[in-house]
Write a protein that holds these residues in place. Sequence first.
Motif, PDB file in Angstrom:
ATOM      1  N   TYR A  14       0.862  -1.169   0.000  1.00 34.09           N
ATOM      2  CA  TYR A  14       0.000   0.000   0.000  1.00 34.09           C
ATOM      3  C   TYR A  14       0.905   1.227   0.000  1.00 34.09           C
ATOM      4  O   TYR A  14       2.095   1.130   0.315  1.00 34.09           O
ATOM      5  CB  TYR A  14      -0.885   0.010   1.250  1.00 34.09           C
ATOM      6  CG  TYR A  14      -1.914  -1.097   1.275  1.00 34.09           C
ATOM      7  CD1 TYR A  14      -1.537  -2.423   1.462  1.00 34.09           C
ATOM      8  CD2 TYR A  14      -3.265  -0.831   1.099  1.00 34.09           C
ATOM      9  CE1 TYR A  14      -2.470  -3.448   1.464  1.00 34.09           C
ATOM     10  CE2 TYR A  14      -4.214  -1.846   1.116  1.00 34.09           C
ATOM     11  CZ  TYR A  14      -3.803  -3.145   1.293  1.00 34.09           C
ATOM     12  OH  TYR A  14      -4.734  -4.154   1.300  1.00 34.09           O
ATOM     13  N   ARG A  15       0.357   2.376  -0.351  1.00 41.87           N
ATOM     14  CA  ARG A  15       1.157   3.595  -0.313  1.00 41.87           C
ATOM     15  C   ARG A  15       0.338   4.763   0.181  1.00 41.87           C
ATOM     16  O   ARG A  15      -0.893   4.782   0.065  1.00 41.87           O
ATOM     17  CB  ARG A  15       1.740   3.909  -1.705  1.00 41.87           C
ATOM     18  CG  ARG A  15       0.712   4.268  -2.768  1.00 41.87           C
ATOM     19  CD  ARG A  15       1.389   4.387  -4.134  1.00 41.87           C
ATOM     20  NE  ARG A  15       0.417   4.767  -5.176  1.00 41.87           N
ATOM     21  CZ  ARG A  15       0.735   4.800  -6.468  1.00 41.87           C
ATOM     22  NH1 ARG A  15       1.966   4.483  -6.882  1.00 41.87           N
ATOM     23  NH2 ARG A  15      -0.190   5.158  -7.342  1.00 41.87           N
ATOM     24  N   GLN A  16       1.063   5.729   0.735  1.00 41.88           N
ATOM     25  CA  GLN A  16       0.417   6.930   1.236  1.00 41.88           C
ATOM     26  C   GLN A  16       1.263   8.137   0.876  1.00 41.88           C
ATOM     27  O   GLN A  16       2.412   8.259   1.318  1.00 41.88           O
ATOM     28  CB  GLN A  16       0.219   6.847   2.749  1.00 41.88           C
ATOM     29  CG  GLN A  16      -0.590   7.981   3.320  1.00 41.88           C
ATOM     30  CD  GLN A  16      -1.063   7.714   4.742  1.00 41.88           C
ATOM     31  OE1 GLN A  16      -0.529   6.845   5.427  1.00 41.88           O
ATOM     32  NE2 GLN A  16      -2.069   8.437   5.176  1.00 41.88           N
ATOM     33  N   ALA A  17       0.691   9.002   0.062  1.00 44.92           N
ATOM     34  CA  ALA A  17       1.339  10.251  -0.311  1.00 44.92           C
ATOM     35  C   ALA A  17       0.937  11.336   0.697  1.00 44.92           C
ATOM     36  O   ALA A  17      -0.078  11.185   1.391  1.00 44.92           O
ATOM     37  CB  ALA A  17       0.935  10.647  -1.722  1.00 44.92           C
ATOM     38  N   PRO A  18       1.705  12.401   0.786  1.00 46.12           N
ATOM     39  CA  PRO A  18       1.369  13.489   1.719  1.00 46.12           C
ATOM     40  C   PRO A  18      -0.056  13.996   1.502  1.00 46.12           C
ATOM     41  O   PRO A  18      -0.479  14.208   0.364  1.00 46.12           O
ATOM     42  CB  PRO A  18       2.408  14.559   1.391  1.00 46.12           C
ATOM     43  CG  PRO A  18       3.565  13.805   0.851  1.00 46.12           C
ATOM     44  CD  PRO A  18       2.969  12.664   0.088  1.00 46.12           C
ATOM     45  N   ASP A  19      -0.789  14.133   2.581  1.00 40.72           N
ATOM     46  CA  ASP A  19      -2.154  14.662   2.569  1.00 40.72           C
ATOM     47  C   ASP A  19      -3.140  13.782   1.811  1.00 40.72           C
ATOM     48  O   ASP A  19      -4.201  14.254   1.382  1.00 40.72           O
ATOM     49  CB  ASP A  19      -2.180  16.079   1.983  1.00 40.72           C
ATOM     50  CG  ASP A  19      -1.332  17.043   2.782  1.00 40.72           C
ATOM     51  OD1 ASP A  19      -0.680  17.908   2.183  1.00 40.72           O
ATOM     52  OD2 ASP A  19      -1.313  16.913   4.033  1.00 40.72           O
ATOM     53  N   PRO A  75       6.306  10.711 -11.200  1.00 38.15           N
ATOM     54  CA  PRO A  75       6.326  11.533  -9.976  1.00 38.15           C
ATOM     55  C   PRO A  75       5.123  11.271  -9.068  1.00 38.15           C
ATOM     56  O   PRO A  75       5.251  11.338  -7.843  1.00 38.15           O
ATOM     57  CB  PRO A  75       6.326  12.957 -10.523  1.00 38.15           C
ATOM     58  CG  PRO A  75       7.009  12.850 -11.844  1.00 38.15           C
ATOM     59  CD  PRO A  75       6.565  11.529 -12.402  1.00 38.15           C
ATOM     60  N   GLU A  76       3.985  10.939  -9.655  1.00 38.98           N
ATOM     61  CA  GLU A  76       2.796  10.673  -8.841  1.00 38.98           C
ATOM     62  C   GLU A  76       2.879   9.351  -8.081  1.00 38.98           C
ATOM     63  O   GLU A  76       1.998   9.053  -7.267  1.00 38.98           O
ATOM     64  CB  GLU A  76       1.520  10.711  -9.690  1.00 38.98           C
ATOM     65  CG  GLU A  76       1.581   9.880 -10.949  1.00 38.98           C
ATOM     66  CD  GLU A  76       1.952  10.708 -12.179  1.00 38.98           C
ATOM     67  OE1 GLU A  76       2.884  11.541 -12.087  1.00 38.98           O
ATOM     68  OE2 GLU A  76       1.309  10.491 -13.233  1.00 38.98           O
ATOM     69  N   ASP A  77       3.898   8.562  -8.326  1.00 35.62           N
ATOM     70  CA  ASP A  77       4.135   7.342  -7.547  1.00 35.62           C
ATOM     71  C   ASP A  77       4.869   7.651  -6.238  1.00 35.62           C
ATOM     72  O   ASP A  77       5.041   6.759  -5.404  1.00 35.62           O
ATOM     73  CB  ASP A  77       4.966   6.334  -8.343  1.00 35.62           C
ATOM     74  CG  ASP A  77       4.225   5.807  -9.560  1.00 35.62           C
ATOM     75  OD1 ASP A  77       4.860   5.685 -10.627  1.00 35.62           O
ATOM     76  OD2 ASP A  77       3.026   5.515  -9.435  1.00 35.62           O
ATOM     77  N   THR A  78       5.296   8.877  -6.072  1.00 37.74           N
ATOM     78  CA  THR A  78       5.995   9.268  -4.855  1.00 37.74           C
ATOM     79  C   THR A  78       5.101   9.099  -3.638  1.00 37.74           C
ATOM     80  O   THR A  78       3.978   9.617  -3.604  1.00 37.74           O
ATOM     81  CB  THR A  78       6.469  10.730  -4.947  1.00 37.74           C
ATOM     82  OG1 THR A  78       7.437  10.841  -5.998  1.00 37.74           O
ATOM     83  CG2 THR A  78       7.076  11.196  -3.633  1.00 37.74           C
ATOM     84  N   ALA A  79       5.577   8.335  -2.657  1.00 40.55           N
ATOM     85  CA  ALA A  79       4.795   8.044  -1.458  1.00 40.55           C
ATOM     86  C   ALA A  79       5.638   7.201  -0.504  1.00 40.55           C
ATOM     87  O   ALA A  79       6.720   6.739  -0.872  1.00 40.55           O
ATOM     88  CB  ALA A  79       3.520   7.279  -1.813  1.00 40.55           C
ATOM     89  N   VAL A  80       5.108   6.998   0.680  1.00 41.67           N
ATOM     90  CA  VAL A  80       5.655   5.985   1.574  1.00 41.67           C
ATOM     91  C   VAL A  80       4.927   4.680   1.256  1.00 41.67           C
ATOM     92  O   VAL A  80       3.692   4.645   1.238  1.00 41.67           O
ATOM     93  CB  VAL A  80       5.468   6.355   3.050  1.00 41.67           C
ATOM     94  CG1 VAL A  80       6.001   5.237   3.947  1.00 41.67           C
ATOM     95  CG2 VAL A  80       6.181   7.675   3.364  1.00 41.67           C
ATOM     96  N   TYR A  81       5.684   3.650   0.989  1.00 42.66           N
ATOM     97  CA  TYR A  81       5.120   2.351   0.629  1.00 42.66           C
ATOM     98  C   TYR A  81       5.171   1.427   1.849  1.00 42.66           C
ATOM     99  O   TYR A  81       6.224   1.265   2.471  1.00 42.66           O
ATOM    100  CB  TYR A  81       5.892   1.745  -0.534  1.00 42.66           C
ATOM    101  CG  TYR A  81       5.534   2.385  -1.850  1.00 42.66           C
ATOM    102  CD1 TYR A  81       5.894   3.701  -2.132  1.00 42.66           C
ATOM    103  CD2 TYR A  81       4.816   1.680  -2.821  1.00 42.66           C
ATOM    104  CE1 TYR A  81       5.548   4.302  -3.339  1.00 42.66           C
ATOM    105  CE2 TYR A  81       4.467   2.265  -4.028  1.00 42.66           C
ATOM    106  CZ  TYR A  81       4.830   3.582  -4.278  1.00 42.66           C
ATOM    107  OH  TYR A  81       4.485   4.173  -5.474  1.00 42.66           O
TER     108      TYR A  81
END
Length: 120
Positions: free
Chosen positions: A37-42, A86-92
């Motif tokens: 799973y991933r979570q991007a800022p906000d 760039p939209e893949d940027t997140a904490v995985y």
Amino acid sequence: QVQLVESGGGLVQSGGSLRLSCAASGPFFRINAMGWYRQAPDKQRELVATITSGGSSVYADSVKGRFTISRDNANLVNLQMNSLKPEDTAVYYCKADYAKRYTLSTASSWGQGTQVTVSS
């Protein structure tokens, strides 16, 4: 409690590749499914991909054709990420759904997360 150790995050340019790995250990009878799973800022945490013990996989529409989830063995899952954007940027985060040892009741564990940053 099952413990998950993630590795493989980092910084990559747009169009590049990264491979994430997650290893599970602890007192479980069987791991039924593992996933990322991933979570991007906000933003809320979202499913990226999951794979069952039988090898069935599910992907988010946004990563289909670019990411591949696999299991090296019952306790290790990988996520090959190609054509990163760039939209893949997140904490995985890695997640495991498992049956507990002795009781066989089901539970879930999460890893601590690994940062993936894709620069444009």
